[in-house]
Design a protein around this motif. Structure first.
Motif, mmCIF file in Angstrom:
data_model
loop_
_atom_site.group_PDB
_atom_site.id
_atom_site.type_symbol
_atom_site.label_atom_id
_atom_site.label_comp_id
_atom_site.label_asym_id
_atom_site.label_seq_id
_atom_site.Cartn_x
_atom_site.Cartn_y
_atom_site.Cartn_z
ATOM 1 N N PRO A 128 -0.038 3.580 -0.293
ATOM 2 C CA PRO A 128 0.052 2.421 -1.180
ATOM 3 C C PRO A 128 1.492 1.948 -1.365
ATOM 4 C CG PRO A 128 -1.200 4.212 -2.178
ATOM 5 C CD PRO A 128 -0.577 4.767 -0.942
ATOM 6 N N ARG A 129 1.681 0.667 -1.514
ATOM 7 C CA ARG A 129 2.985 0.091 -1.838
ATOM 8 C C ARG A 129 2.757 -1.126 -2.746
ATOM 9 N NH1 ARG A 129 5.923 -3.938 2.171
ATOM 10 N NH2 ARG A 129 5.523 -5.396 0.467
ATOM 11 N N GLU A 130 3.829 -1.632 -3.316
ATOM 12 C CA GLU A 130 3.685 -2.842 -4.120
ATOM 13 C C GLU A 130 3.476 -4.032 -3.189
ATOM 14 O OE1 GLU A 130 3.400 -2.923 -7.491
ATOM 15 O OE2 GLU A 130 3.481 -0.754 -7.325
ATOM 16 N N CYS A 131 2.774 -5.033 -3.685
ATOM 17 C CA CYS A 131 2.566 -6.236 -2.875
ATOM 18 C C CYS A 131 3.868 -7.042 -2.862
ATOM 19 C CB CYS A 131 1.450 -7.086 -3.478
ATOM 20 S SG CYS A 131 -0.114 -6.189 -3.574
ATOM 21 N N ALA A 132 3.979 -7.942 -1.903
ATOM 22 C CA ALA A 132 5.174 -8.776 -1.838
ATOM 23 C C ALA A 132 5.208 -9.652 -3.075
ATOM 24 C CB ALA A 132 5.130 -9.634 -0.586
ATOM 25 N N LEU A 133 6.383 -9.711 -3.712
ATOM 26 C CA LEU A 133 6.487 -10.493 -4.947
ATOM 27 C C LEU A 133 6.136 -11.953 -4.713
ATOM 28 C CD1 LEU A 133 9.748 -9.090 -6.540
ATOM 29 C CD2 LEU A 133 7.359 -8.753 -7.260
ATOM 30 N N PRO A 168 -25.413 -4.698 -3.026
ATOM 31 C CA PRO A 168 -24.296 -3.790 -3.327
ATOM 32 C C PRO A 168 -24.065 -3.606 -4.823
ATOM 33 C CG PRO A 168 -23.588 -5.649 -1.957
ATOM 34 C CD PRO A 168 -25.016 -5.871 -2.270
ATOM 35 N N GLU A 169 -23.680 -2.396 -5.175
ATOM 36 C CA GLU A 169 -23.367 -2.080 -6.577
ATOM 37 C C GLU A 169 -21.935 -1.594 -6.713
ATOM 38 O OE1 GLU A 169 -26.449 0.717 -7.391
ATOM 39 O OE2 GLU A 169 -27.849 -0.858 -7.998
ATOM 40 N N GLN A 170 -21.185 -1.672 -5.615
ATOM 41 C CA GLN A 170 -19.784 -1.269 -5.667
ATOM 42 C C GLN A 170 -18.953 -2.386 -5.030
ATOM 43 O OE1 GLN A 170 -21.805 1.160 -3.243
ATOM 44 N NE2 GLN A 170 -21.745 -0.827 -2.235
ATOM 45 N N PHE A 171 -17.632 -2.303 -5.246
ATOM 46 C CA PHE A 171 -16.771 -3.267 -4.560
ATOM 47 C C PHE A 171 -17.055 -3.157 -3.074
ATOM 48 C CE2 PHE A 171 -14.460 -3.093 -8.523
ATOM 49 C CZ PHE A 171 -13.919 -4.362 -8.639
ATOM 50 N N THR A 172 -17.068 -4.272 -2.400
ATOM 51 C CA THR A 172 -17.251 -4.251 -0.945
ATOM 52 C C THR A 172 -15.996 -4.844 -0.285
ATOM 53 O OG1 THR A 172 -18.374 -6.387 -0.968
ATOM 54 C CG2 THR A 172 -19.777 -4.414 -1.104
ATOM 55 N N ILE A 173 -15.933 -4.680 1.004
ATOM 56 C CA ILE A 173 -14.724 -5.100 1.727
ATOM 57 C C ILE A 173 -14.750 -6.603 1.991
ATOM 58 C CG2 ILE A 173 -13.433 -4.814 3.882
ATOM 59 C CD1 ILE A 173 -14.847 -2.004 4.098
ATOM 60 N N HIS A 174 -13.633 -7.251 1.714
ATOM 61 C CA HIS A 174 -13.447 -8.621 2.195
ATOM 62 C C HIS A 174 -12.705 -8.548 3.536
ATOM 63 C CE1 HIS A 174 -11.989 -13.024 1.255
ATOM 64 N NE2 HIS A 174 -12.205 -12.845 2.533
ATOM 65 N N GLY A 175 -11.618 -7.812 3.536
ATOM 66 C CA GLY A 175 -10.912 -7.664 4.805
ATOM 67 C C GLY A 175 -9.694 -6.777 4.657
ATOM 68 N N LEU A 176 -9.173 -6.370 5.789
ATOM 69 C CA LEU A 176 -7.876 -5.684 5.831
ATOM 70 C C LEU A 176 -6.926 -6.700 6.445
ATOM 71 C CD1 LEU A 176 -6.345 -2.971 5.421
ATOM 72 C CD2 LEU A 176 -6.833 -2.474 7.825
ATOM 73 N N TRP A 177 -6.003 -7.170 5.629
ATOM 74 C CA TRP A 177 -5.169 -8.294 6.035
ATOM 75 C C TRP A 177 -3.731 -7.853 6.302
ATOM 76 C CZ3 TRP A 177 -6.697 -11.744 1.258
ATOM 77 C CH2 TRP A 177 -8.035 -12.127 1.375
ATOM 78 N N PRO A 178 -3.197 -8.190 7.446
ATOM 79 C CA PRO A 178 -1.770 -7.979 7.676
ATOM 80 C C PRO A 178 -0.995 -9.124 7.014
ATOM 81 C CG PRO A 178 -2.833 -8.817 9.669
ATOM 82 C CD PRO A 178 -3.882 -8.774 8.602
ATOM 83 N N ASP A 179 0.057 -8.799 6.278
ATOM 84 C CA ASP A 179 0.826 -9.812 5.543
ATOM 85 C C ASP A 179 2.309 -9.661 5.827
ATOM 86 O OD1 ASP A 179 -1.549 -10.594 4.289
ATOM 87 O OD2 ASP A 179 -0.610 -10.726 2.322
ATOM 88 N N TYR A 180 3.040 -10.723 5.525
ATOM 89 C CA TYR A 180 4.497 -10.677 5.579
ATOM 90 C C TYR A 180 5.067 -10.504 4.179
ATOM 91 C CZ TYR A 180 4.170 -12.733 10.299
ATOM 92 O OH TYR A 180 3.882 -12.970 11.615
ATOM 93 N N ASN A 181 6.265 -9.937 4.106
ATOM 94 C CA ASN A 181 6.909 -9.753 2.802
ATOM 95 C C ASN A 181 7.234 -11.069 2.101
ATOM 96 O OD1 ASN A 181 6.920 -6.939 2.730
ATOM 97 N ND2 ASN A 181 8.760 -6.827 4.007
ATOM 98 N N ASP A 182 7.282 -12.162 2.843
ATOM 99 C CA ASP A 182 7.626 -13.437 2.190
ATOM 100 C C ASP A 182 6.406 -14.130 1.596
ATOM 101 O OD1 ASP A 182 6.200 -14.530 4.304
ATOM 102 O OD2 ASP A 182 7.895 -15.614 5.159
#
Ligand code: U2P
Length: 273
Positions: free
Chosen positions: A224-229, A73-87
Motif C-alpha cells: 500500500p502507498r498513498e495516492c497521488a495528491l 454480490p454482498e461484498q465490495f467487488t472489483i472495478h479494476g486495477l488501474w495503473p496511474d501516474y503520480n501527476d
C-alpha cells in the motif's frame, strides 16, 4: 496565397489531434493506442459497493449482477486495477491487444463472483469497439499494466489476488460498518478503519451520500502507498468532495423473483472511454 500542400495539411491536422486528444476524460491518452506512453507510477485497486451500484439499475438482464437474486454480490467487488501516474493522470489503451475471453476461461467463475458487471449494456473498448466490462478494463488499463503484470490472464489473476489480499469488506464489517438502509456512518471512521488495516488512506467516492467506490493505492510490488495528491481534486475522488461527513452503505435486497427491488442503470452504458 497558394493552398497548403498535402504534407503541410497533414502536419497541421496531426498537430491539432496531438493537442486535443490526449486529455480527453483525464486519460493521458484517451482511447488511443499511442505506444509512447511512459510506464505508470503506481496501481489503484478500485472497488465497487453493490448496494450503491444496484440503485442505478433500471432494468434487469443476465449480465447485471444486481439481477441475480440471492446470488447478487454482498461484498465490495472489483472495478479494476488501474495503473496511474503520480501527476493524477493515467495511461490508457497501451497496446493493440484485444480482449480474448478464452484466455481467462479458468478464472471466469471467480470473475463472475468478484468482478461482475452491474450493467446490461456493453462497454467501449480501446479501438472503437464494444465489449464486456472485463474487455473494457483489460484493454484500457490491463494493457498499460503489462510491464508489471504481463498478459491478460495475469492481469486478471493478479487483480483477484490483490483483491483477496486487501479485503476491504472484511475490514469495514469487522469495524461495524455493515450494510444498512437506515444507518449512517462517519466517513472519518470508515477511512480510519482502512488506514489501520492497510496503512494507507483510501480514496472514497459517494453517490447521493452512499459509498460508491473505494480505491486503494499500491506500489508496483502491491504494497500500500498513498495516492497521488494531484489525483484528488482533479477527478473528484476526494472523500471530502464527493462524500458527506456521514455516509451510508446501502443494503441490497433482492426480490425472490430475481428482480431488483431498487432500480438502476449501468455504470457503463453511457460511459465513454
Ligand atoms: O473517474 C472516472 C473514470 O476515470 C478512470 N480513472 C479514474 C481515476 C484513475 O485514477 N484512473 C482511471 O482510469 C476510470 O475509468 P474506467 O476504468 O471506469 O473506464 C473511472 O471510472
Amino acid at each position: 496565397m497558394a493552398p497548403p500542400s498535402g504534407v503541410a495539411l497533414l502536419i497541421s491536422v496531426t498537430l491539432v489531434l496531438l493537442l486535443v486528444i490526449p486529455w480527453v476524460n483525464g486519460d493521458a491518452v484517451g482511447g488511443w493506442n499511442v505506444s509512447n506512453q511512459r510506464e505508470f507510477d503506481y496501481f489503484k485497486l478500485t472497488l465497487l459497493w453493490p448496494g450503491t451500484a444496484c440503485r442505478r439499475t433500471r432494468h434487469c438482464c443476465p449480465s447485471n449482477a444486481c439481477c441475480q437474486g440471492s446470488n447478487s454480490p454482498e461484498q465490495f467487488t472489483i472495478h479494476g486495477l488501474w495503473p496511474d501516474y503520480n501527476d493524477g493522470t493515467w495511461p490508457a489503451c497501451c497496446t493493440r491487444a484485444n480482449f480474448e475471453e478464452k484466455e481467462i476461461s479458468t478464472l471466469v467463475g471467480a470473475l463472475r463472483k468478484y468482478w461482475p458487471s452491474y450493467s446490461c449494456g456493453s462497454a467501449s473498448t480501446c479501438h472503437g469497439g464494444k465489449g464486456s466490462f472485463w474487455a473494457h478494463e483489460w484493454e484500457k488499463h490491463g494493457t498499460c499494466s503489462s510491464p508489471v503484470v504481463g498478459d491478460e490472464y495475469n492481469y486478471f489473476l493478479t487483480t483477484l489476488n490483490v483483491y483477496f489480499k486487501y479485503n476491504v469488506t472484511r475490514v469495514l464489517f469487522d469495524a461495524g460498518y455493515v450494510p444498512s438502509n437506515t444507518e449512517k456512518y462517519p466517513l472519518g471512521g470508515v477511512i480510519t478503519a482502512i488506514q489501520n488495516a492497510f496503512h494507507t488512506t483510501p480514496e472514497i467516492a459517494c453517490s447521493n451520500g452512499a459509498v460508491d467506490e473505494i480505491r486503494l493505492c499500491l506500489y508496483k510490488d502491491f504494497r500500500p502507498r498513498e495516492c497521488a495528491l494531484q489525483s484528488t481534486p482533479r477527478h473528484g475522488m476526494n472523500s471530502r468532495s464527493s462524500c458527506p461527513k456521514y455516509v451510508s452503505l446501502p443494503a441490497y435486497t433482492p426480490r425472490g423473483d430475481g428482480k431488483v427491488e431498487m432500480s438502476v442503470s449501468s455504470t457503463y452504458q453511457s460511459e465513454s472511454m
